[in-house]
Design a protein around this motif. Sequence first.
Motif, mmCIF file in Angstrom:
data_model
loop_
_atom_site.group_PDB
_atom_site.id
_atom_site.type_symbol
_atom_site.label_atom_id
_atom_site.label_comp_id
_atom_site.label_asym_id
_atom_site.label_seq_id
_atom_site.Cartn_x
_atom_site.Cartn_y
_atom_site.Cartn_z
ATOM 1 N N TYR A 1 25.572 -43.956 30.899
ATOM 2 C CA TYR A 1 25.931 -45.019 29.960
ATOM 3 C C TYR A 1 24.699 -45.835 29.572
ATOM 4 C CZ TYR A 1 28.142 -49.251 28.154
ATOM 5 O OH TYR A 1 28.500 -50.322 27.362
ATOM 6 N N ARG B 1 23.331 -46.437 25.738
ATOM 7 C CA ARG B 1 23.135 -47.745 25.108
ATOM 8 C C ARG B 1 21.685 -47.937 24.656
ATOM 9 N NH1 ARG B 1 26.961 -51.733 25.345
ATOM 10 N NH2 ARG B 1 25.559 -52.599 23.776
ATOM 11 N N GLU C 1 21.387 -46.239 21.378
ATOM 12 C CA GLU C 1 22.111 -47.057 20.394
ATOM 13 C C GLU C 1 21.258 -48.245 19.968
ATOM 14 O OE1 GLU C 1 26.124 -49.889 20.201
ATOM 15 O OE2 GLU C 1 25.913 -48.412 21.814
ATOM 16 N N LYS C 2 20.636 -48.907 20.934
ATOM 17 C CA LYS C 2 19.785 -50.068 20.676
ATOM 18 C C LYS C 2 18.617 -49.716 19.757
ATOM 19 C CE LYS C 2 16.766 -53.223 23.309
ATOM 20 N NZ LYS C 2 16.314 -53.564 24.689
#
Length: 221
Positions: free
Chosen positions: A47, A51, A54-55
């Motif tokens: 996870y 992220r 994604e960031k």
Amino acid sequence: MPEVMFAGPDGRLEGRYHHSSEPNAPLALVLHPHPLHGGTMNNRITYTMYRSFEKMGFSVMRYNSRGVGRSQGRYDGGIGEISDAAAALDWMQMVNPNSTELWISGYSFGAFVGMQLLMRRPEISGWISVAPPANDYDFGFLAPCPCSGLMIAGGRDEMAPEPGIRKLVDKLNTQKNVTVDYRIFEDADHIFAKQADRVAEALEDHVNTMRGRKALALAAD
């Protein structure tokens, strides 16, 4: 992070997918640890890597391999799991037909699957391998390794001991046009329980550095 269900080679597979707001954004696929040892797409390190991408503006997916969560099928010793990863990649590329950059990122068993996928998909731009099980699996298939990447080892990891990973890194670094960014977290065991933030920082630093070098090279041309 919307839930997605997509067709795999042994039934439907469950994933979580973030679609970047940037046009033609780069893609990243994140692979979880061993399904028979509790590995799922909700694993903390999996996870965390999701992220991080994604960031950085990527369109990114993590998913459950066959037999995990709501994904259909059953564990297939790694062979079927590689096919699952290819199916996830196919789905992302179908949704993002104009993306020109692709990264693969895996943790533990997911690192092994990811490196296998790397050898099958020449469009992959770079890779991240956290605690690859170099003592349990033969990584000799990386000959030659198609591109450079980041490898992270835990100094106290008994499941994927650092000396075995170092041997793999040294072997890859002898190959032409391949440089492994090798980082050892001396206080980390296989779970990386207190090092998730450091994994995120290392991943983002490596990806941003490599993308920056590529941009400079393209500008020079």
